[in-house]
Scaffold this motif. Structure first.
Motif, short mmCIF file in Angstrom:
data_model
loop_
_atom_site.label_atom_id
_atom_site.label_comp_id
_atom_site.label_asym_id
_atom_site.label_seq_id
_atom_site.Cartn_x
_atom_site.Cartn_y
_atom_site.Cartn_z
N UNK A 137 31.81 -33.57 -11.39
CA UNK A 137 32.86 -33.77 -10.39
C UNK A 137 32.33 -33.67 -8.97
N UNK A 138 31.41 -32.71 -8.74
CA UNK A 138 30.84 -32.54 -7.40
C UNK A 138 29.83 -33.67 -7.13
N UNK A 139 29.02 -33.99 -8.15
CA UNK A 139 27.98 -35.02 -7.98
C UNK A 139 28.58 -36.38 -7.64
N UNK A 140 29.81 -36.63 -8.10
CA UNK A 140 30.48 -37.90 -7.82
C UNK A 140 30.74 -38.10 -6.34
N UNK A 141 30.90 -36.99 -5.59
CA UNK A 141 31.25 -37.14 -4.17
C UNK A 141 30.16 -36.63 -3.22
N UNK A 142 29.10 -36.05 -3.79
CA UNK A 142 28.03 -35.56 -2.92
C UNK A 142 26.72 -36.24 -3.31
N UNK A 143 26.16 -37.03 -2.38
CA UNK A 143 24.96 -37.83 -2.69
C UNK A 143 23.77 -36.98 -3.07
N UNK A 144 23.59 -35.88 -2.32
CA UNK A 144 22.42 -35.03 -2.55
C UNK A 144 22.44 -34.45 -3.97
N UNK A 145 23.59 -33.93 -4.38
CA UNK A 145 23.70 -33.36 -5.73
C UNK A 145 23.68 -34.49 -6.76
N UNK A 146 24.23 -35.65 -6.38
CA UNK A 146 24.25 -36.80 -7.28
C UNK A 146 22.84 -37.20 -7.68
N UNK A 147 21.94 -37.18 -6.70
CA UNK A 147 20.53 -37.53 -6.98
C UNK A 147 19.90 -36.52 -7.93
N UNK A 148 20.13 -35.23 -7.63
CA UNK A 148 19.58 -34.17 -8.49
C UNK A 148 20.15 -34.29 -9.90
N UNK A 149 21.41 -34.68 -9.97
CA UNK A 149 22.10 -34.81 -11.25
C UNK A 149 21.49 -35.93 -12.10
N UNK A 150 21.13 -37.03 -11.44
CA UNK A 150 20.54 -38.17 -12.15
C UNK A 150 19.11 -37.86 -12.59
N UNK A 151 18.39 -37.11 -11.75
CA UNK A 151 17.00 -36.77 -12.07
C UNK A 151 16.94 -35.81 -13.26
N UNK A 152 17.61 -34.64 -13.10
CA UNK A 152 17.57 -33.63 -14.16
C UNK A 152 18.75 -32.66 -13.99
N UNK A 153 19.87 -32.92 -14.71
CA UNK A 153 21.06 -32.08 -14.56
C UNK A 153 20.81 -30.61 -14.89
N UNK A 154 19.85 -30.34 -15.79
CA UNK A 154 19.61 -28.97 -16.24
C UNK A 154 18.96 -28.10 -15.16
N UNK A 155 18.27 -28.75 -14.20
CA UNK A 155 17.52 -27.96 -13.21
C UNK A 155 18.35 -27.61 -11.97
N UNK A 156 19.62 -28.00 -11.96
CA UNK A 156 20.45 -27.73 -10.76
C UNK A 156 20.72 -26.23 -10.63
N UNK A 157 20.42 -25.69 -9.45
CA UNK A 157 20.59 -24.24 -9.24
C UNK A 157 21.96 -23.93 -8.66
N UNK A 158 22.31 -22.63 -8.70
CA UNK A 158 23.59 -22.18 -8.15
C UNK A 158 23.64 -22.43 -6.64
N UNK A 159 22.48 -22.23 -5.96
CA UNK A 159 22.44 -22.46 -4.50
C UNK A 159 22.76 -23.92 -4.17
N UNK A 160 22.15 -24.83 -4.95
CA UNK A 160 22.41 -26.26 -4.73
C UNK A 160 23.89 -26.58 -4.91
N UNK A 161 24.47 -25.97 -5.94
CA UNK A 161 25.90 -26.22 -6.22
C UNK A 161 26.77 -25.72 -5.08
N UNK A 162 26.50 -24.48 -4.65
CA UNK A 162 27.31 -23.90 -3.56
C UNK A 162 27.23 -24.75 -2.30
N UNK A 163 26.02 -25.19 -1.98
CA UNK A 163 25.82 -26.01 -0.77
C UNK A 163 26.58 -27.33 -0.91
N UNK A 164 26.53 -27.91 -2.12
CA UNK A 164 27.20 -29.19 -2.35
C UNK A 164 28.72 -29.04 -2.27
N UNK A 165 29.24 -27.94 -2.83
CA UNK A 165 30.68 -27.69 -2.78
C UNK A 165 31.12 -27.59 -1.32
#
Length: 240
Positions: free
Chosen positions: A196-224
């Motif tokens: 849901x966040x990756x759909x509207x945030x380009x930066x997280x979207x890229x990380x999501x396409x590369x490797x969803x498993x490696x996304x950290x809590x910090x990245x998520x908070x920043x994207x939110x």
């Protein structure tokens, strides 16, 4: 009622009084005698509270439709707002009015689904109404542990921990591992949230396409934070 709780948990006041309470004290933010008598806010009132290192300026606006001009005045100066919804009645006509005002002044907001311990409480249904009735891109950051009279606490999908609130007024926060029987559901919901966040945030979207498993809590908070401030999404939380 909500501002009274915020002031209590941030240590600004030392006891909670109910709006239209039996002790006749009334809520701190209702300064007019008429407000105490009727149990509603008529005039916006401002205060501040400290939470950790953050200074929060709080404006308590009227919820009643007759005093909606007070909401307009407050919205013009706000950085963000909390849209409080009832877990039973969901998005009401007044929520639609206030939401329209928030959109007009481009105020980012989070949605808080309240009264999770009332019978008929339904977190998912109200979150879905945010999308259907208000057109928000609602992303659920939390998942309640039980509902109605079995409501015990909540799971934070960002940190993947369970929180319980003990003590007479829930002032003692207990952090624990997610109950085993809810872990699978929590993981599913976390994936849903990240998508849901990756759909509207380009930066997280890229990380999501590369490797969803490696996304950290910090990245998520920043994207939110980025997506919320850009008015692209509404984070949804719950409690009582």
């Amino acid at each position: 009622t909500l501002s009274e709780r915020i002031l209590f948990y941030t240590g600004k006041i030392h006891e909670i009084h109910e709006v239209r309470g039996k002790d006749g004290v009334g809520a701190v933010m209702d300064s007019m005698d008429l407000e105490r008598e009727k149990g509603i806010t008529i005039q916006s009132a401002a205060t501040y509270a400290m939470w950790g290192d953050y200074n929060i300026n709080l404006i308590d606006t009227p919820g009643h439709v007759d005093f909606t001009i007070e909401v307009e005045r407050a919205l013009r100066v706000l950085d963000g707002a909390i849209l409080v919804l009832c877990s039973v009645s969901g998005v009401q006509s007044q929520s639609i009015t206030v939401d329209r005002q928030m959109k007009r002044y481009k105020v980012p907001r989070i949605a808080f689904i309240n009264k999770m311990d009332r019978s008929g409480a339904n977190y998912d249904r109200v979150a879905a109404q945010l999308k259907e009735k208000l057109g928000h891109h609602a992303v659920k950051l939390q998942y309640p542990i039980g509902a109605e009279d079995r409501f015990q606490g909540l799971i934070d999908l960002l940190s993947m921990k369970a929180f319980y609130f003990d003590g007479e007024n829930g002032e003692h926060i207990r952090e624990e591992a997610i109950p085993a029987d809810m872990l699978d559901e929590a993981k599913l919901r976390r994936d849903e949230m990240i998508e849901g966040i990756a759909n509207v945030d380009d930066e997280l979207g890229e990380a999501f396409l590369m490797d969803p498993a490696s996304i950290t809590e910090e990245q998520l908070r920043a994207a939110v934070r980025r997506a919320t401030i850009a008015l692209k999404m509404t984070p949804v939380m719950c409690g009582s």
